[in-house]
Design an enzyme around this catalytic site. Structure first.
Site, PDB file in Angstrom:
ATOM      1  N   THR A  44      -3.855  -8.916  -1.287  1.00 15.78           N
ATOM      2  CA  THR A  44      -5.073  -8.708  -2.070  1.00 15.78           C
ATOM      3  C   THR A  44      -6.300  -8.527  -1.187  1.00 15.78           C
ATOM      4  O   THR A  44      -7.251  -7.856  -1.573  1.00 15.78           O
ATOM      5  CB  THR A  44      -5.282  -9.906  -3.017  1.00 15.78           C
ATOM      6  OG1 THR A  44      -4.218  -9.929  -3.950  1.00 15.78           O
ATOM      7  CG2 THR A  44      -6.582  -9.812  -3.777  1.00 15.78           C
ATOM      8  N   SER A  90       2.726  -9.225  -0.623  1.00 16.10           N
ATOM      9  CA  SER A  90       3.499 -10.247   0.098  1.00 16.10           C
ATOM     10  C   SER A  90       4.728 -10.698  -0.682  1.00 16.10           C
ATOM     11  O   SER A  90       5.608 -11.353  -0.124  1.00 16.10           O
ATOM     12  CB  SER A  90       2.621 -11.439   0.475  1.00 16.10           C
ATOM     13  OG  SER A  90       2.334 -12.244  -0.644  1.00 16.10           O
TER      14      SER A  90
HETATM   15  N1  GLU Z   1       0.915 -10.300  -4.952  1.00 17.50           N
HETATM   16  C1  GLU Z   1      -0.015  -9.858  -3.954  1.00 17.50           C
HETATM   17  C2  GLU Z   1       0.388 -10.359  -2.588  1.00 17.50           C
HETATM   18  O1  GLU Z   1       0.805 -11.477  -2.427  1.00 17.50           O
HETATM   19  C3  GLU Z   1      -1.376 -10.247  -4.264  1.00 17.50           C
HETATM   20  C4  GLU Z   1      -1.628 -11.707  -4.107  1.00 17.50           C
HETATM   21  C5  GLU Z   1      -2.694 -11.938  -3.101  1.00 17.50           C
HETATM   22  O2  GLU Z   1      -2.705 -11.366  -2.012  1.00 17.50           O
HETATM   23  O3  GLU Z   1      -3.565 -12.723  -3.433  1.00 17.50           O
HETATM   24  O4  GLU Z   1       0.284  -9.607  -1.650  1.00 17.50           O
END
Ligand code: GLU
Length: 359
Positions: A44, A90
């Protein structure tokens, strides 16, 4: 960088932030700056889009150079060597990608011209990557992971401040020898303890025993120290690890099914972590299934789904009778990694239990 970034009030706030950084570091400008590698993996913090009224946005879009450019003054804290190792959500971290990340961070830490490493990462599995680096990178240099709960285009995005703080911690000599660190929301957590505890809030990252410290005027201030082994003192070294054995995790809840455990065994799991009820309590109706797995040489590792506190041997289940193990206070995702790493060294149940007490 998304077009609306500098057009928002947020960009203005960041420019003010840049002046603050500059004024706080007047002394540092004349001294040579620490050389910090920034390894970007997505998440994110590199996300774009999304309206306040809609949760949809795309993670892992903005390249690392733009992330750095979004924090004016960052280069005054350190001489940055940025690289885009991957650009993923991620959730897409597999064991292969985890090994790739650890190899890269270890290679950077081994260089004489790098004083510390910052990893930008999606928050969903950030604690797992941090813990893996904590256990497998044989270096005393600071390794700092950070991310963001809100994408760069959100009003009051937390990514730029988190990146700035992570670089400040990685660049500070007092951060050496503390294992991998997670810097989020002005706090410095140990990779051994930290967990994402909320789906939305910028203060989502918390440690059951509290953070190791915090940032005060861009300087780390430490309040706790780890007592368990990590990094340079760890018996695991990414240079000697080519793959991880399969370790599954089974969620504890009412009315569990033995078939879930048996399916993991059939898939080739060498160990199964139980994200157990309370202190890892096993219901009476599952005892024979777990005993059967242990007799077949598939290690049963009891953890807790509660988010804090140790699992005690022979409490809530007769580990001695079953041959099962307990993971102390590690959460189930970290228990998976520690068990997988321990299995690269030994298959013996009591030796594995000893490893779990050490980390
Ligand atoms: N699901 C995404 C990730 O883990 C977004 C969550 C985030 O980075 O806050 O890359």
């Amino acid at each position: 960088m998304p077009r609306d970034f500098h057009e928002s009030g947020l960009g203005c706030a960041r420019r003010q932030g840049a002046r603050t950084i500059a004024s706080m570091n007047t002394d540092r400008l004349s001294a040579p700056r620490p050389r910090i590698a920034v390894v970007a993996t997505g998440g994110t913090i590199a996300g774009v889009g999304g309206q306040a009224s809609s949760p949809a946005y795309r993670a892992a879009v903005t390249p690392v150079d733009e992330l750095i450019a979004g924090v004016p003054g960052l280069e005054q804290l350190a001489e940055l060597r940025a690289e885009q190792l991957m650009q993923i959500d991620s959730a897409d971290f597999t064991d292969e990608r985890l090994l790739q990340l650890a190899r890269r961070v270890a290679a950077l830490c081994a260089r004489d011209d790098i004083e510390g490493v910052v990893v930008t990462h999606g928050t969903d599995t950030l604690e797992e990557s941090a813990y893996f680096l904590h256990l497998t990178v044989p270096s005393r240099k600071p390794i700092v992971l950070t991310g963001a709960m809100r994408p760069a285009t959100a009003l009051s995005s937390d990514g730029p401040a988190n990146l700035r703080d992570a670089v400040a911690v990685a660049a500070h000599p007092s951060s050496a020898g503390r294992g991998a660190l997670v810097v989020m929301n002005g706090q410095i957590h140990s990779a051994r303890d930290v967990t994402k505890t909320h789906t939305l809030r910028p203060d989502a990252f918390a440690s059951p025993h509290g953070p190791l410290g915090l940032l005060a005027a861009l300087q780390p201030r430490w309040y706790r120290a780890l007592t368990r082994l990590h990094t340079a003192d760890s018996e695991f070294d990414i240079a000697r690890i080519t793959a991880l054995p399969l370790v599954g995790v089974v969620a504890g809840h009412g009315n569990m099914r033995a078939e879930v455990w048996q399916a993991l065994a059939q898939a080739g799991a060498r160990a199964i972590v139980y994200a157990g009820l309370g202190g890892g309590t096993v219901p009476a109706y599952l005892a024979s299934t777990l005993g059967d797995l242990c007799r077949r040489g598939i290690h049963v590792v009891r953890a807790s789904r509660t988010g804090g506190g140790p699992v005690m041997r022979n409490a809530g289940f007769d580990d001695d009778a079953c041959g099962s193990l307990v993971i102390d206070d590690q959460n189930p995702p970290r228990a998976r990694l520690l068990a997988a790493l321990a299995l690269t060294r030994t298959q013996d149940a009591s030796a594995l239990q000893e490893v779990f007490w050490r980390y």
